[in-house]
Design an enzyme around this catalytic site. Structure first.
Site, short mmCIF file in Angstrom:
data_model
loop_
_atom_site.label_atom_id
_atom_site.label_comp_id
_atom_site.label_asym_id
_atom_site.label_seq_id
_atom_site.Cartn_x
_atom_site.Cartn_y
_atom_site.Cartn_z
N MET A 30 18.97 -41.62 0.79
CA MET A 30 18.18 -41.20 -0.11
C MET A 30 18.51 -39.91 -1.16
O MET A 30 17.87 -39.53 -1.91
CB MET A 30 16.67 -40.94 0.62
CG MET A 30 16.18 -41.88 1.29
SD MET A 30 14.40 -41.87 1.76
CE MET A 30 14.37 -40.30 2.64
N LEU A 33 22.78 -35.26 -1.36
CA LEU A 33 23.87 -35.57 -0.35
C LEU A 33 24.13 -34.13 0.17
O LEU A 33 24.28 -32.99 -0.25
CB LEU A 33 25.10 -36.15 -1.10
CG LEU A 33 25.02 -37.53 -1.54
CD1 LEU A 33 26.27 -37.88 -1.94
CD2 LEU A 33 24.24 -38.62 -0.57
N GLY A 36 26.66 -34.31 6.12
CA GLY A 36 26.15 -35.29 7.05
C GLY A 36 26.56 -36.76 6.27
O GLY A 36 27.13 -37.53 6.94
N HIS A 37 25.98 -36.86 5.27
CA HIS A 37 26.17 -38.07 4.37
C HIS A 37 27.74 -38.23 4.12
O HIS A 37 27.92 -39.36 4.14
CB HIS A 37 25.51 -37.88 3.14
CG HIS A 37 23.87 -37.83 3.19
ND1 HIS A 37 23.37 -36.75 2.62
CD2 HIS A 37 22.98 -38.65 3.67
CE1 HIS A 37 22.01 -36.80 2.84
NE2 HIS A 37 21.88 -38.12 3.25
N LYS A 149 21.48 -38.97 13.56
CA LYS A 149 20.50 -37.99 13.61
C LYS A 149 19.09 -38.71 13.80
O LYS A 149 18.22 -38.24 14.11
CB LYS A 149 20.65 -37.26 12.23
CG LYS A 149 19.53 -36.88 11.41
CD LYS A 149 19.56 -35.31 11.29
CE LYS A 149 18.13 -34.95 10.87
NZ LYS A 149 17.71 -35.52 9.63
N MET A 184 22.01 -31.30 10.01
CA MET A 184 21.92 -31.29 8.43
C MET A 184 20.86 -32.24 7.90
O MET A 184 20.83 -33.46 8.45
CB MET A 184 23.29 -31.73 7.82
CG MET A 184 24.36 -30.37 8.02
SD MET A 184 25.18 -30.27 6.61
CE MET A 184 26.63 -29.09 7.15
N SER A 185 20.33 -31.73 7.19
CA SER A 185 19.09 -32.80 6.43
C SER A 185 18.89 -32.21 5.09
O SER A 185 18.89 -31.14 4.59
CB SER A 185 17.81 -32.70 7.26
OG SER A 185 16.48 -33.25 6.73
N ARG A 187 16.01 -32.36 3.70
CA ARG A 187 14.87 -31.40 3.78
C ARG A 187 14.89 -30.11 4.23
O ARG A 187 13.98 -29.26 4.16
CB ARG A 187 13.83 -32.36 4.86
CG ARG A 187 13.38 -33.53 4.35
CD ARG A 187 12.15 -34.17 5.24
NE ARG A 187 11.34 -35.30 4.64
CZ ARG A 187 11.79 -36.57 4.87
NH1 ARG A 187 12.51 -36.90 5.80
NH2 ARG A 187 10.76 -37.43 4.35
P1 AMP Z 1 18.95 -40.01 4.38
O1 AMP Z 1 19.56 -39.72 3.06
O2 AMP Z 1 18.25 -38.87 5.02
O3 AMP Z 1 18.09 -41.01 4.55
O4 AMP Z 1 20.15 -40.13 5.40
C1 AMP Z 1 21.03 -41.41 4.81
C2 AMP Z 1 21.92 -41.49 6.04
O5 AMP Z 1 22.34 -40.59 6.43
C3 AMP Z 1 21.06 -42.21 7.43
O6 AMP Z 1 21.99 -43.06 8.08
C4 AMP Z 1 21.12 -40.75 8.00
O7 AMP Z 1 21.07 -41.02 9.67
C5 AMP Z 1 22.51 -40.02 7.86
N1 AMP Z 1 22.43 -38.76 8.13
C6 AMP Z 1 21.45 -37.85 7.60
N2 AMP Z 1 21.50 -36.63 7.90
C7 AMP Z 1 22.76 -36.69 9.02
C8 AMP Z 1 23.53 -35.70 9.64
N3 AMP Z 1 23.02 -34.39 9.75
N4 AMP Z 1 24.51 -36.20 10.29
C9 AMP Z 1 25.00 -37.29 10.18
N5 AMP Z 1 24.14 -38.30 9.63
C10 AMP Z 1 23.08 -37.98 8.94
#
Ligand code: AMP
Length: 284
Positions: A30, A33, A36-37, A149, A184-185, A187
């Site tokens: 989403m 970045l 983690g991404h 995560k 990491m997030s 959010r």
């Molecule tokens: P998101 O943008 O939050 O929907 O995440 C996109 C992808 O990145 C998903 O597969 C998440 O599980 C992965 N992701 C998000 N945060 C992390 C993190 N801290 N470590 C590893 N993968 C992550």
């Protein structure tokens, strides 16, 4: 690196790449970045000839009153980071491109979506599995990478891919953390300095649970009671759930074994954070 927003252009481009024999790796996100991404993208880079990143804040996976409108977005910065890790194509569709007027089809994974985030965010996984199916049909990847995560999300995607015979290899990647342990997030930007400090209670809970298990505790209720106390000591923290589940069924477990995963969702202020970890040392 190209940025493509049109669904039909993207699908055509990927069809051509596939026909040319390219091995396509794909990381759906989403956006906004973080490292983690990037760890997923770096692994994706190694696994494919053509690395595709999608950036789409998917409205169907947000519930009423959740943060769809406020979700952080920064396509310019994301593009720069994507370029640095060697992304070939960013697919950044619009909501109306993905869900045009008349849109009526949804993918629903049963059972493993009933517990945890599925219970506290009704409809969330229906939105996730629907958008990931659509993205798989558009991008046509050989390999897709997801982070542990979002443990339940990874399980749902694995289940869906298997059940629907989707010809995509799903790769799960470890949780990438800040040096102090916070997962990491995107959010995390919502957190005030005091909330940021209190948010460490999630990763500390996992460490505390592991210590209890290592010291011989095997009763989930005892462990969960201690963690609940630890978390509620933080004034800004409010528990959504703290559960110990079997890694595959995602059903609650009374007794710890090598398949036990601790999963947490905690509001810190208004920000809902999730984290998880296996409770026993694993060798796989
Ligand atoms: P998101 O943008 O939050 O929907 O995440 C996109 C992808 O990145 C998903 O597969 C998440 O599980 C992965 N992701 C998000 N945060 C992390 C993190 N801290 N470590 C590893 N993968 C992550």
């Amino acid at each position: 690196m190209d940025i493509i927003t049109s669904v039909s252009e993207m699908q055509q481009r990927m069809l051509t790449a596939r026909q040319a024999g390219k091995l396509i790796s794909f990381v759906p996100t989403m956006g906004y970045l973080h490292q983690g991404h990037l760890s997923l993208l770096e692994e994706g880079r190694k696994r494919g000839d053509l690395l595709v990143l999608s950036i789409f804040v998917n409205p169907t996976q947000f519930g009423q009153g959740e943060d769809f409108e406020d979700y952080p977005r920064d396509l310019e910065k994301d593009s720069e980071l994507a370029r640095q890790v060697g992304v070939d194509i960013i697919f950044a569709p619009t909501a109306s491109g993905m869900y045009p007027n008349g849109y009526s089809t949804y993918v629903d994974v049963e059972k493993i979506t009933e517990n945890l985030c599925g219970a506290s965010r009704p409809g969330h996984f229906r939105g996730v599995s629907t958008v990931v199916s659509k993205l798989f049909n558009i991008v046509q990847p050989h390999v897709a990478l997801f982070g542990a995560k979002d443990f339940q999300q990874l399980a749902v995607i694995r289940r869906m891919t298997l059940d629907m015979n989707m010809p995509v290899e799903i790769v799960g990647m470890p949780i990438f953390r800040e040096v102090d342990g916070l997962a990491m997030s995107s959010r995390n930007v919502y957190l005030s300095p005091s909330e940021r400090e209190q948010a460490l209670v999630l990763s500390r809970s996992i460490a505390a649970a592991r210590e209890l298990v290592a010291a011989g505790e095997s009763d989930s209720a005892t462990i969960l009671a201690k963690l609940t106390q630890m978390i509620t000591e933080q004034p800004a923290a409010r528990i959504d759930y703290v559960q110990i589940c079997h890694q595959l069924s995602l059903e609650d477990q009374d007794q710890i074994d090598e398949d036990s995963v601790l999963l947490l969702a905690v509001f810190v202020g208004k920000t809902r954070l999730i984290d998880n970890g296996f409770l026993q040392v694993r060798h796989d």
